[in-house]
Design an enzyme around this catalytic site. Structure first.
Site: not given
Ligand code: 17E
Ligand code: FE2
Length: 407
Positions: A61, A63, A156, A214, A217, A313, A319
């Site tokens: 995982h 980006h 996103q 995702h 989170e 990540d 982030w």
């Molecule tokens: N985008 C997101 O929604 N969550 C993350 N942890 C990252 C990008 C890195």
């Molecule tokens: Fe992520």
């Protein structure tokens, strides 16, 4: 120059006693033989010198489209997920093919140097130009000799909450994304979050694709999209192909709810990914004290028989400002954050960055077995405990019999 080898000698293997001779021919492992004693290397042998030989590290995982953009055009000062998404929305219009390829390949070379040979990257498709996606599809081919790259169509800024979100997801699949993503906790309403999960599961099922969402989170214990994802996976009999990433809210759920939830999770058999450095950094941001860790229930999921792996990540993005490609650093932090420094956990800890990641990615030919592609790494240490103590760079990385890295 990459050369090929005919065998790895003086190898120690995870969970097995003694030394082994691992022959390699035509890019595949042959019959693994126990060695009575340490022996000398021939010209086409790689001498592991009693160190642990493991299947390659898996980065399940990351980006890559955002790699190395921390501070551009501004720094994430609050350290929240949400400010990260805002910073990224400001960076997105500046993306170009060359920019994305350059940064993604820089990260992948760093990963390869650290013994990673399998990577799943989320690529933001909430961009009408799909610049990052097209660039990453090119990168997937350009790096094939070094790593297997899976591309997630990742919305996103939402599927239901972003203009033409559904069409952009469908276009990303048509262009060649491998995995269907989602972000239900970021949709405007709970109903939109539920609708997005049901819709993306149907899309994946229809196209016979993997899923990696995702999911939850956030520290909000009311964020309960995991149950929707698991129920859909169960209904479609798709659990082994569905991954729930983050599930941070599970660290805030009450035990009564969790006991009901775990019944569904074990029935559906879906896979879990936790990103410990990232969640320690981004979560707990709305707490005073006591402050939550923001991680999902890793040991509890493992004890329930579910597959959990760790991922990085981010690598220096809006982030998270750090990251160096070393999975042992991620593992170290994860074991601390999850209260997993008991010796039983340490003995099996490499699974969290190898075979469990391979399960999340649904890899078919992963492992050190006769007939499988000869892909492995030589770690610095003769046991998982020693490897974790030292956290030294990998001594070698072998891919289809070719030496990618050797120190
Ligand atoms: N985008 C997101 O929604 N969550 C993350 N942890 C990252 C990008 C890195
Ligand atoms: Fe992520």
């Amino acid at each position: 120059m990459q050369h090929t080898i005919n065998a790895i000698i003086n190898a120690r293997l995870p969970g097995r006693e003694g030394l082994f001779h691992i022959p390699i021919s035509q890019g595949c492992f042959g019959q693994i033989q126990p060695q009575q004693a340490s022996c000398d290397a021939g010209p086409a042998d790689l001498d592991a010198r009693g160190n642990l030989v493991s299947p390659p590290f898996v980065e399940p995982h990351i980006h890559l489209d955002a790699a190395f953009t921390a501070g551009e055009p501004r720094w994430n000062q609050s350290g929240t997920l949400f400010e990260g998404i805002e910073c990224w929305a400001d960076r997105k219009p500046l993306l170009s093919r060359e920019d994305v390829i350059g940064r993604a390949e820089r990260a992948l070379h760093l990963f390869a140097d650290n013994g990673i040979q399998h990577v799943r990257t989320h690529v933001d498709v909430t961009d009408p130009s799909l610049t990052a996606l097209n660039a990453m599809l090119e990168v997937r081919e350009r790096v094939a000799e070094l790593v297997d790259l899976q591309i997630v169509a990742f919305p996103q800024e939402g599927i239901c909450s972003f203009p033409h979100g559904h069409e952009l997801m469908e276009e990303a699949i048509r262009l060649g994304a491998d995995v269907v993503g989602g972000i239900p906790h970021f949709e405007y309403t709970r109903d939109d979050g539920v609708a997005s999960v049901r819709w993306l599961m149907e899309l994946a099922h229809k196209h016979d694709l993997l899923v990696d969402v995702h999911c939850d989170e956030i520290d909000d214990p009311q964020s309960r999209f995991l149950e929707v994802l698991a129920a859909e996976a169960l209904r479609l009999d798709y659990g082994a192909r569905v991954t729930a990433s983050h599930t941070c809210a599970m660290g805030s759920y009450n035990d009564a709810y969790c006991s009901r939830l775990f019944r569904l999770l074990t029935r559906s058999g879906l896979r879990f990914l936790s990103m410990p450095t990232e969640s320690l950094h981004l979560q707990g941001r709305f707490d005073s004290y006591p402050k939550r860790r923001g991680l999902t229930r890793v040991p509890e999921l493992l004890e329930a028989g579910l597959k959990v792996a760790f991922g990085q990540d981010s690598i220096r993005d809006p982030w998270y400002p750090l990251g160096n490609g070393n999975m042992l650093r991620t593992l170290d932090v994860g074991l601390h954050a999850c209260h997993m420094l008991g010796m039983d956990w340490i003995d099996s800890c490499l699974e969290l960055i190898t075979s469990n990641g391979a399960a999340a990615l649904n890899l078919q030919n992963y492992g050190i077995e006769p007939g499988l592609p000869a892909r492995c790494i030589v770690l610095h240490g003769s046991s998982p405990y020693e490897v974790l103590l030292e956290q030294k760079p990998v001594l070698a990385s072998i891919r289809d019999g070719r030496v990618l890295v050797s120190r």
